[in-house]
Design an enzyme around this catalytic site. Structure first.
Site, mmCIF file in Angstrom:
data_model
loop_
_atom_site.group_PDB
_atom_site.id
_atom_site.type_symbol
_atom_site.label_atom_id
_atom_site.label_comp_id
_atom_site.label_asym_id
_atom_site.label_seq_id
_atom_site.Cartn_x
_atom_site.Cartn_y
_atom_site.Cartn_z
ATOM 1 N N ASN A 210 0.858 -1.187 0.000
ATOM 2 C CA ASN A 210 0.000 0.000 0.000
ATOM 3 C C ASN A 210 0.885 1.224 0.000
ATOM 4 O O ASN A 210 2.025 1.178 0.464
ATOM 5 C CB ASN A 210 -0.844 0.030 1.274
ATOM 6 C CG ASN A 210 -2.115 -0.749 1.124
ATOM 7 O OD1 ASN A 210 -2.501 -1.131 0.022
ATOM 8 N ND2 ASN A 210 -2.774 -0.992 2.237
ATOM 9 N N PRO A 306 -5.926 -10.491 8.368
ATOM 10 C CA PRO A 306 -6.731 -10.156 9.552
ATOM 11 C C PRO A 306 -6.828 -8.645 9.702
ATOM 12 O O PRO A 306 -5.888 -7.923 9.348
ATOM 13 C CB PRO A 306 -5.933 -10.771 10.712
ATOM 14 C CG PRO A 306 -4.550 -10.978 10.188
ATOM 15 C CD PRO A 306 -4.663 -11.161 8.705
ATOM 16 N N ILE A 308 -6.320 -5.885 11.886
ATOM 17 C CA ILE A 308 -5.567 -5.788 13.142
ATOM 18 C C ILE A 308 -6.304 -4.924 14.163
ATOM 19 O O ILE A 308 -6.536 -5.331 15.295
ATOM 20 C CB ILE A 308 -4.148 -5.234 12.870
ATOM 21 C CG1 ILE A 308 -3.415 -6.190 11.907
ATOM 22 C CG2 ILE A 308 -3.367 -5.083 14.176
ATOM 23 C CD1 ILE A 308 -2.118 -5.674 11.363
ATOM 24 N N VAL A 309 -6.687 -3.719 13.736
ATOM 25 C CA VAL A 309 -7.285 -2.794 14.712
ATOM 26 C C VAL A 309 -8.623 -3.340 15.225
ATOM 27 O O VAL A 309 -8.938 -3.207 16.427
ATOM 28 C CB VAL A 309 -7.399 -1.367 14.117
ATOM 29 C CG1 VAL A 309 -8.539 -1.230 13.125
ATOM 30 C CG2 VAL A 309 -7.537 -0.331 15.208
HETATM 31 O O1 C5P Z 1 -10.632 -0.842 6.610
HETATM 32 P P1 C5P Z 1 -9.588 0.182 6.393
HETATM 33 O O2 C5P Z 1 -8.290 -0.375 5.906
HETATM 34 O O3 C5P Z 1 -10.002 1.353 5.570
HETATM 35 O O4 C5P Z 1 -9.376 0.785 7.871
HETATM 36 C C1 C5P Z 1 -8.311 1.600 8.198
HETATM 37 C C2 C5P Z 1 -7.918 1.393 9.627
HETATM 38 O O5 C5P Z 1 -7.860 0.015 9.955
HETATM 39 C C3 C5P Z 1 -6.527 1.912 9.893
HETATM 40 O O6 C5P Z 1 -6.484 2.312 11.241
HETATM 41 C C4 C5P Z 1 -5.658 0.688 9.662
HETATM 42 O O7 C5P Z 1 -4.428 0.775 10.335
HETATM 43 C C5 C5P Z 1 -6.534 -0.399 10.213
HETATM 44 N N1 C5P Z 1 -6.356 -1.733 9.581
HETATM 45 C C6 C5P Z 1 -5.829 -2.775 10.310
HETATM 46 N N2 C5P Z 1 -5.711 -4.009 9.739
HETATM 47 C C7 C5P Z 1 -6.124 -4.239 8.474
HETATM 48 C C8 C5P Z 1 -6.666 -3.177 7.736
HETATM 49 C C9 C5P Z 1 -6.770 -1.945 8.306
HETATM 50 O O8 C5P Z 1 -5.440 -2.574 11.446
HETATM 51 N N3 C5P Z 1 -5.988 -5.429 7.959
#
Ligand code: C5P
Length: 399
Positions: A210, A306, A308-309
């Site tokens: 990304n 997965p 993560i957040v």
């Molecule tokens: O779903 P999206 O990627 O748009 O969400 C962004 C938030 O989710 C950010 O805080 C990003 O660090 C976190 N995230 C995560 N694990 C993932 C995808 C996104 O922690 N696999």
């Protein structure tokens, strides 16, 4: 004691039998999260070896002013600047005299002249020497200079006499050293931050990733450390220096980032901030060898990584959880959705459709949303935005 987390203590040891207690003091300081570097006078080296202090502190001990090798590693001016507190324990009568009169005739005395940090001394000497008018005059001069005096205590002394002049016990010194520092917004809190992209290997030379420089996450780590927190920065592949006082864990793949985050949450963290641009998918298989371009098309099968957040927010030991959302349209609406779906406490959202914010830029502007409220942080440097976001997090975290 939380106030000593991450604080840099330059421990000066001078000649006296209480020098042996300085060894214990190093351990006690480290136990509460302080970073310790040791400087010993020649007198101190007669009582306890620099090797002992080196083994305990885990760093070379500095003993002389004019040692080119030591100066090349961390020179005396650098050491003086490094310290948040110069703590001299034990401080002998001779050292008190030299400090009172601004001598610069050895490394420790010179450091005291060169530092901008507060200086504290824990005197230790025979009770007659402590009571002597010269020592008492020197004490007044030191107090006038703003030098903090820890003790001394009273009781039986190594010389067989009884009276004032005993060095305070390491735990008492620790307590007084902690009081030198004010409570800050995140004093004693453990903050875990993810930053940068993840990299998902297709074969040994190709990967999916990304767009992310990691700058926002690194700025947040620095701001959290400056607000007194212990900070763990879990970073994907980025080309950025580690901010000072920050523990960095380098990872490559999303699953590695997930494991590192879960470990940190298991061990106990108070605030979790996910700034990482985690790759949503990874190749189902990673080829062992470079894929040859023999056909016109190849097909990659991807599997979801997965979240993560969201996993952190669902964890039994759930910290205050903050997410980020970089969007190119309907920024606030999408962010609101993520706040709810991922069960976050707060989400910071930015519009990355322009070139003056987000991604590789040094600037950013955020709208921060939490259940029942929001705040706009207008365009500013990432360092300033990070400071403001950390302040918001600290306020909401307390509620
Ligand atoms: O779903 P999206 O990627 O748009 O969400 C962004 C938030 O989710 C950010 O805080 C990003 O660090 C976190 N995230 C995560 N694990 C993932 C995808 C996104 O922690 N696999």
């Amino acid at each position: 004691m939380h106030r000593l987390v991450n604080k840099r203590i330059l421990l000066g040891v001078t000649g006296g039998i209480a020098a042996y207690k300085a060894a214990d003091l190093v351990r006690r300081l480290q136990d509460v999260g302080a970073q310790v570097r040791v400087v010993m006078t020649q007198g101190a080296c007669e009582f306890i070896t620099p090797l002992t202090m080196q083994a305990l502190s885990g760093h070379p001990v500095h003993t002389t002013l004019l040692d080119p090798t030591a100066e090349a590693a961390m020179g005396h001016i650098e050491l003086a600047r490094w310290a948040d507190l110069v703590l001299i324990a034990p401080a002998s009568a001779n050292f008190m005299a030299r400090l009172a009169h601004g001598h610069g005739n050895d490394l420790l005395a010179t450091l005291c002249l060169a530092t901008g940090a507060p200086i504290a001394i824990a005197p230790a000497m025979n009770q007659q020497m402590w009571a002597d008018t010269s020592t008492q005059k020197n004490l007044l001069i030191l107090q006038e200079k703003g030098i903090k005096i820890f003790g001394p205590g009273s009781g039986s002394q190594a010389c067989g006499e009884v009276g004032a002049g005993r060095m305070l016990e390491p735990l008492e010194i620790l307590q007084q050293a902690a009081e030198v520092f004010d409570y800050q917004l995140l004093t004693g809190k453990h903050v875990v931050i993810t930053a940068g992209p993840t990299r998902e290997a297709i074969d040994p030379v190709r990967y999916i990733t990304n767009k992310s420089s990691g700058k926002m996450g690194f700025a947040l780590a620095e701001a959290a450390a400056e607000a007194g927190a212990r900070v763990t920065l879990i970073a994907g592949p980025v080309n950025l220096p580690t901010p000072s006082r920050v523990d960095r864990v380098d990872v490559t793949r999303a699953t590695e980032m997930y494991d590192a985050c879960m470990k940190a949450v298991e061990e106990g963290c108070d605030v979790f901030v996910a700034t990482a641009a985690v790759s949503d998918y990874r190749p189902t298989v990673t080829a062992d060898h470079k894929i040859k371009k023999s056909t016109e098309e190849i097909h990659l099968t991807l599997v979801k990584n997965p979240d993560i957040v969201a996993s952190v927010a669902e964890h039994a030991k759930r910290p205050f959880t903050v997410g980020f959302a970089a969007e190119t349209r309907d920024v606030v609406a999408y962010a609101q959705g993520k706040l709810v779906n991922k069960k976050l406490d707060m989400i910071a959202t930015n519009d990355v459709s322009g070139s003056n914010v987000g991604f590789n830029s040094d600037n950013n502007a955020l709208t921060v949303i939490w259940p029942g409220g929001h705040k706009v942080l207008p365009l500013a440097s990432k360092a300033q935005i990070a400071k403001q976001l950390i302040e918001l997090i600290a306020i909401r975290y307390k509620d």
